[in-house]
Enzyme design. Sequence first.
Site, PDB file in Angstrom:
ATOM      1  N   HIS A   1       0.806  -1.227   0.000  1.00 37.13           N
ATOM      2  CA  HIS A   1       0.000   0.000   0.000  1.00 37.13           C
ATOM      3  C   HIS A   1       0.839   1.278   0.000  1.00 37.13           C
ATOM      4  O   HIS A   1       0.359   2.339   0.396  1.00 37.13           O
ATOM      5  CB  HIS A   1      -0.944   0.038   1.221  1.00 37.13           C
ATOM      6  CG  HIS A   1      -2.107  -0.901   1.136  1.00 37.13           C
ATOM      7  ND1 HIS A   1      -1.963  -2.262   1.255  1.00 37.13           N
ATOM      8  CD2 HIS A   1      -3.432  -0.677   0.964  1.00 37.13           C
ATOM      9  CE1 HIS A   1      -3.148  -2.841   1.159  1.00 37.13           C
ATOM     10  NE2 HIS A   1      -4.055  -1.901   0.970  1.00 37.13           N
TER      11      HIS A   1
ATOM     12  N   ASP B   1       0.365  -0.598  -7.641  1.00 35.70           N
ATOM     13  CA  ASP B   1       0.028  -0.890  -6.249  1.00 35.70           C
ATOM     14  C   ASP B   1      -1.154  -1.852  -6.185  1.00 35.70           C
ATOM     15  O   ASP B   1      -2.069  -1.776  -7.017  1.00 35.70           O
ATOM     16  CB  ASP B   1      -0.325   0.404  -5.515  1.00 35.70           C
ATOM     17  CG  ASP B   1      -0.288   0.264  -4.008  1.00 35.70           C
ATOM     18  OD1 ASP B   1      -1.260  -0.271  -3.442  1.00 35.70           O
ATOM     19  OD2 ASP B   1       0.707   0.674  -3.402  1.00 35.70           O
ATOM     20  N   GLY B   2      -1.158  -2.721  -5.189  1.00 27.60           N
ATOM     21  CA  GLY B   2      -2.264  -3.651  -5.019  1.00 27.60           C
ATOM     22  C   GLY B   2      -3.582  -2.968  -4.709  1.00 27.60           C
ATOM     23  O   GLY B   2      -4.642  -3.576  -4.870  1.00 27.60           O
TER      24      GLY B   2
ATOM     25  N   GLU C   1     -13.745  -8.717   0.431  1.00 22.53           N
ATOM     26  CA  GLU C   1     -14.453  -7.435   0.300  1.00 22.53           C
ATOM     27  C   GLU C   1     -14.800  -7.128  -1.160  1.00 22.53           C
ATOM     28  O   GLU C   1     -14.681  -5.989  -1.632  1.00 22.53           O
ATOM     29  CB  GLU C   1     -13.591  -6.298   0.875  1.00 22.53           C
ATOM     30  CG  GLU C   1     -13.205  -6.523   2.333  1.00 22.53           C
ATOM     31  CD  GLU C   1     -12.336  -5.420   2.890  1.00 22.53           C
ATOM     32  OE1 GLU C   1     -12.564  -5.014   4.030  1.00 22.53           O
ATOM     33  OE2 GLU C   1     -11.422  -4.960   2.169  1.00 22.53           O
TER      34      GLU C   1
ATOM     35  N   CYS D   1     -10.072   2.708   7.926  1.00 19.94           N
ATOM     36  CA  CYS D   1     -10.163   3.458   6.671  1.00 19.94           C
ATOM     37  C   CYS D   1     -11.470   4.230   6.552  1.00 19.94           C
ATOM     38  O   CYS D   1     -11.498   5.325   5.965  1.00 19.94           O
ATOM     39  CB  CYS D   1      -9.983   2.513   5.485  1.00 19.94           C
ATOM     40  SG  CYS D   1     -11.090   1.084   5.497  1.00 19.94           S
ATOM     41  N   CYS D   2     -12.561   3.693   7.083  1.00 22.91           N
ATOM     42  CA  CYS D   2     -13.873   4.280   6.821  1.00 22.91           C
ATOM     43  C   CYS D   2     -14.133   5.592   7.557  1.00 22.91           C
ATOM     44  O   CYS D   2     -14.635   6.545   6.943  1.00 22.91           O
ATOM     45  CB  CYS D   2     -14.976   3.268   7.135  1.00 22.91           C
ATOM     46  SG  CYS D   2     -14.968   1.801   6.074  1.00 22.91           S
TER      47      CYS D   2
END
Length: 644
Positions: free
Chosen positions: A146, A198-199, A308, A401-402
């Site tokens: 990341h 990037d993944g 996800e 993250c959210c």
Amino acid sequence: MPSSRSALPSTGPVRLGPDARAALRPAAAGIDAGFWHARREVNARVSLPQGPELLESAGNLHNLRIAAGTARGEFQGAYPFVDSDVHKWLEAASWQLAQGGQEDLAAHVDRVIGLVAAAQQPDGYLNTWFQLREGGKRYTDLRWGHELYCAGHLIQAAVAHHRSTGRPELLDVAVRFADHIDSVFGPPGSGKPLDGVDGHPEVETALVELYRETGERRYLDLAGYFVDRYGHGLLGGEAYCQDRVPLRAAETVEGHAVRQLYLLAAAADLATETGDAELREAAERLWHAMTTTKTHLTGGVGAHHDQEDFGDPYELPNERAYCETCAAIASIQWSWRMALLTGRARYSDLIERTLYNGFLAGVSLDGERWLYVNPLQVRDGHTDPGGDQSARRTRWFRCACCPPNVMRLLASLEHYLSSSTEDGLQIHQYVTGTYTADGIRVRAATDYPWHGTIALTVEETPADRSWTLSLRIPQWAGDFRVRCGGETYDGPAEDGWLRLERSWAPGDQVVLELPLEPRLTAADPRVDAVRGCVAIERGPLVYCLEQVDHPGGGLDDIVLDTTRPLAVKHRPDLLGGVTTVVAAGRRRHLPDPGWWPYSPAGTSAGTADASARHDGDPVELTAVPYYAWANRDDGSMRVWLPTS
């Protein structure tokens, strides 16, 4: 140099370049009162000020101090992308600073920017996970590391801070990092050390915005390189990280939902700035595939907890719906770029649906608790495992993250409301406030979404030309009505827009009436999970039942009586003031199936038996807006209701 640049008048997250090939351009708007003003006030007063404390307690800021050499200790956090939580909070706080009067917040922003700048290495690189835990082994794990994802969020924060304040400190950090990335990554034959992506896509759309902010073409070209290198096996060829097929050749959305949608936002940005027709066609094709086969009623996307990711077409489960809050935000960001690129109202239709439902459910009414996943059903007797994927609101997450993502969208929401062309002003979302573009200023007053009247008054207008006021008519609105200058218009809308062209004068009024009768909605019959069920909607809001409103039992045995009318009741005492929908139903009394819950169809234990379906006690059903669920007692919830 970036430090010599001042903030430009258009301060939103998307500012098109002067040569952009877009149908529409973002316009300025302000939110003064009403529904979204209240939600933004909670964000500004509660959520954002808590950010530094929560980032401190989670170790994010501690990591930056260690990387800067001003503290000692070990890396804190479970994931290599924890820096991105800091960057997203900085972006959110920067958009909030544009509102003015935020001295305490400004001090926090300055302090955190100082930490970020001090942690940056001399060549521009910045990622505390690799600086502290991995011995400086950069770009050795592009699939999971990341590094570019975190760089993307840093760049977006820097652009937000520069546009909001005119100050260069964070933008200088972002430019140094972007220049470093550009020196490392490039296609075969470029002479650069690495050919890779990037993944987790994110840096691509950020680089386009950095190009728009600085005018440096290298950043746009670098974004295009990254977008086109997905799907060529650089990450093992997995759909999870968008590497199974090149985006230009893809037929449907797949893999990790947030990664897919951030990549598509970048594709829309690139098509806008370069006029790349193939990219535009791919973005339109994939948006259509997503909305027709892989989007929940709430606008949420992502069918699987595992990875996800998107599921198969029409695989839209209820209790196992993932619908990550970040995916709703990514959908809004992509759809806004598509609305600007194409001028089509359907993209703003999906934005509205997602804003009011799949997105807003992600934050509690008090602004202190969050949902990472947003299911459409919680069963009676549900045992929640807790953690990030809990169906109960949580103060913070290990993978956080959210929350800052919600903060940044709410803080910048006014930039997703309207657009302009040489011909006039387009209103995409209805709020109480002002819409401004090119000598035009229109004030709106409304109690939407509780009431369907939107009163518009022209406050400023060019005296030497006519122009067109375009009003988006929502997809769900059948019998709308518009009154303007003594005339009444009742449709039809052309491609979702009602266009009023004339020579306007200050004081001219337009009144739009949208029908807000509650309605029952059925899904495409290929959505197996909700076959035989309906959902309640009213205006842009999806409704649900919660166990707390139905004492005497759970929700799994309730059926809706579709022969009885739906009623509306405004409840200022409930959930901060909501309009509920009252319906008739029955609580079924099904026989005990014994040790085996299956039986021949038509028997007393089978659901095909009419007496079993219809017997039971009448019960009044109270449906509340989905965005407000999980703000009271824990319990069951459902959006889709079996019919009697």
